[in-house]
Design a protein around this motif. Structure first.
Motif, mmCIF file in Angstrom:
data_model
loop_
_atom_site.group_PDB
_atom_site.id
_atom_site.type_symbol
_atom_site.label_atom_id
_atom_site.label_comp_id
_atom_site.label_asym_id
_atom_site.label_seq_id
_atom_site.Cartn_x
_atom_site.Cartn_y
_atom_site.Cartn_z
ATOM 1 N N GLU A 130 0.832 -1.214 0.000
ATOM 2 C CA GLU A 130 0.000 0.000 0.000
ATOM 3 C C GLU A 130 0.859 1.253 0.000
ATOM 4 O OE1 GLU A 130 -1.700 -0.927 4.053
ATOM 5 O OE2 GLU A 130 -1.631 1.245 4.197
ATOM 6 N N CYS A 131 2.132 1.141 0.394
ATOM 7 C CA CYS A 131 3.052 2.285 0.330
ATOM 8 C C CYS A 131 4.027 2.105 -0.825
ATOM 9 C CB CYS A 131 3.805 2.447 1.640
ATOM 10 S SG CYS A 131 2.741 2.808 3.034
ATOM 11 N N ASP A 132 3.612 1.405 -1.857
ATOM 12 C CA ASP A 132 4.482 1.283 -3.033
ATOM 13 C C ASP A 132 3.693 1.650 -4.281
ATOM 14 O OD1 ASP A 132 6.973 0.735 -4.345
ATOM 15 O OD2 ASP A 132 7.386 -0.580 -2.643
ATOM 16 N N ALA A 151 0.410 -9.009 -3.062
ATOM 17 C CA ALA A 151 0.715 -7.605 -3.366
ATOM 18 C C ALA A 151 -0.554 -6.779 -3.215
ATOM 19 C CB ALA A 151 1.252 -7.486 -4.786
ATOM 20 N N GLN A 152 -0.427 -5.634 -2.553
ATOM 21 C CA GLN A 152 -1.605 -4.817 -2.232
ATOM 22 C C GLN A 152 -1.496 -3.395 -2.775
ATOM 23 O OE1 GLN A 152 -1.040 -5.575 2.038
ATOM 24 N NE2 GLN A 152 -3.096 -6.415 2.044
ATOM 25 N N PRO A 153 -1.429 -3.244 -4.097
ATOM 26 C CA PRO A 153 -1.466 -1.877 -4.621
ATOM 27 C C PRO A 153 -2.829 -1.260 -4.327
ATOM 28 C CG PRO A 153 -1.815 -3.461 -6.399
ATOM 29 C CD PRO A 153 -1.486 -4.266 -5.163
ATOM 30 N N ASP A 154 -2.848 0.038 -4.034
ATOM 31 C CA ASP A 154 -4.113 0.763 -3.885
ATOM 32 C C ASP A 154 -4.351 1.498 -5.198
ATOM 33 O OD1 ASP A 154 -5.793 2.203 -1.192
ATOM 34 O OD2 ASP A 154 -6.054 2.912 -3.252
ATOM 35 N N ASN A 203 -3.991 -8.571 -4.309
ATOM 36 C CA ASN A 203 -5.233 -8.347 -3.556
ATOM 37 C C ASN A 203 -5.243 -6.883 -3.139
ATOM 38 O OD1 ASN A 203 -7.269 -10.421 -1.569
ATOM 39 N ND2 ASN A 203 -7.378 -8.202 -1.562
ATOM 40 N N PRO A 204 -5.926 -6.020 -3.921
ATOM 41 C CA PRO A 204 -5.781 -4.581 -3.711
ATOM 42 C C PRO A 204 -6.088 -4.107 -2.293
ATOM 43 C CG PRO A 204 -6.962 -5.026 -5.736
ATOM 44 C CD PRO A 204 -6.827 -6.334 -5.023
ATOM 45 N N HIS A 205 -5.368 -3.070 -1.917
ATOM 46 C CA HIS A 205 -5.667 -2.284 -0.727
ATOM 47 C C HIS A 205 -6.680 -1.235 -1.142
ATOM 48 C CE1 HIS A 205 -4.784 1.369 1.733
ATOM 49 N NE2 HIS A 205 -4.583 0.512 2.713
#
Ligand code: CA
Length: 381
Positions: free
Chosen positions: A252-254, A272-275, A300-302
């Motif tokens: 989430e911070c990338d 991996a949690q991209p927002d 799995n998105p944030h």
């Protein structure tokens, strides 16, 4: 079709009861909303995520001062081309953080426009839906004092379960002893109920404590352990991942293919949690999904934004392939924030709402929402 205006709306709303995650106290909810206007009489809407303590003005200023000049006069139906134009224009002072959140908001708006222009939902433009409904997980368990709240958080867990949610993510990172007391209380309160737990420390600890906490919680069969160490500490992620029998989540911070490419190449993550409202919008999340697929990492998105980001995240989740397909595969789940957030529901005509633990993914054009302009102006800071 040409872009004739790019409008930004900075929204802020103070919280009646400030709450804490491991990095500090959240006193307001905020968002930077972007409207891309065209000469065809249609607009697209996007949102830049504002995490706990992030001022929405940074992303808004990026859109107004750096991105609008790239966009005005361009054809909005070419989001991939425009993404690279925006990224290359800001590369020397951007690459991460609020600049990419600004690009994310514009990119979401462009995909919304593409969908509206073609009369198709965004998920169909992305290649189709692997799933038309997604299980929601409760994200919450914020602190109102800081430490010593195990009993109250255990009650919250029961409340989530009674509202239909059987997946829950617990905020930790308030000291190992306090964290373990919270998890013991929640585990006790949920005995006899079928619930899967996750934990999220928001990178409160270094490697040794992160591993110590994970080891102590291994018997709970957690679905994932989120942000165990600082986002820059890729080797630390790898060490924690090797040490524990718990899937490690983060991201989430990338940002963008460049950030997630480094995480994937290092095998730093299981999940991996991209927002979508921070990592670069639909366009960057497509790049990220391809990289992760090639490295055996499930996306799995944030999502922690307001109504537009939530809706965008649903379209993204619909379009995500499984990294580990099987008859009884583990499907991506939707982060379902039920903390105080005045414009998660007020801003649009179809806010995301779970029912019996599930959220449906519909096929209205674009993102499938109309922004309530009266609500938008009322929430404007
Ligand atoms: Ca998190």
């Amino acid at each position: 079709m040409k872009i004739t205006a790019v409008n930004t709306y900075v929204l802020k709303s103070p919280l009646q009861t400030p709450f804490a995650f491991s990095q500090g106290w959240v006193r307001q909810r905020a968002a930077a909303i972007v409207e891309v206007v065209t000469d065809a009489g249609i607009s697209g809407w996007g949102e830049a995520l504002c995490v706990g303590m992030q001022p929405p003005e940074i992303a808004a200023a990026t859109v107004e001062s750096a991105l609008a000049p790239v966009l005005l006069g361009a054809d909005p139906r070419e989001p991939e081309v425009l993404w690279h134009a925006m990224y290359n224009r800001t590369r020397d002072f951007g690459q991460k953080g609020a600049v990419i959140s600004g690009i994310s908001a514009v990119d979401i708006a462009l995909w919304d426009l593409c969908g509206k222009a073609r009369g198709e939902p965004v998920w169909r433009l992305l290649g189709g839906a692997f799933r038309r409904r997604v299980r929601a997980y409760a994200t919450g368990f914020y602190r109102i004092q800081g430490q010593g709240e195990a009993a109250r958080l255990a009650e919250e867990a029961v409340r989530h379960h009674e509202s239909g949610l059987s997946l829950m993510k617990v905020k930790l990172g308030f000291g190992i002893a306090d964290d373990l007391a919270v998890m013991a209380a929640i585990d006790r309160a949920l005995q006899g109920r079928s619930v899967t737990l996750m934990i999220d420390t928001n990178h409160a600890y270094g490697e040794a404590d992160a591993i110590r906490l994970g080891r102590a919680l291994e018997p709970l069969s957690l679905r994932w352990y989120e942000e165990p160490v600082a986002p820059e500490n890729i080797e630390g992620y790898c060490n924690v991942r090797r040490a524990l029998a718990i899937p490690i989540a983060g991201g989430e911070c990338d940002y963008t293919a460049f950030g997630f490419g480094r995480l994937a190449a290092a095998r730093a993550l299981d999940i991996a949690q991209p927002d979508i409202a921070a990592a670069g919008g639909f366009t960057a999340c497509r790049h990220i999904a391809a990289i992760c697929l090639a490295h055996g990492i499930q996306v799995n998105p944030h999502v922690w934004g307001a109504a537009i980001a939530q809706r965008a995240s649903l379209h993204l989740i619909a379009s995500l392939p499984l990294a580990h397909p099987s008859l009884f595969a583990t499907e991506p789940i939707l982060e379902y924030d039920s903390s105080d957030h005045p414009f998660r529901t007020a801003l649009v005509d179809h806010p995301v709402q779970q029912k019996d633990g599930w959220v449906e993914i519909d096929d209205r054009p674009g993102l499938g929402i109309e922004v309530d302009r009266d609500a938008l102006m009322a929430l404007r800071a």
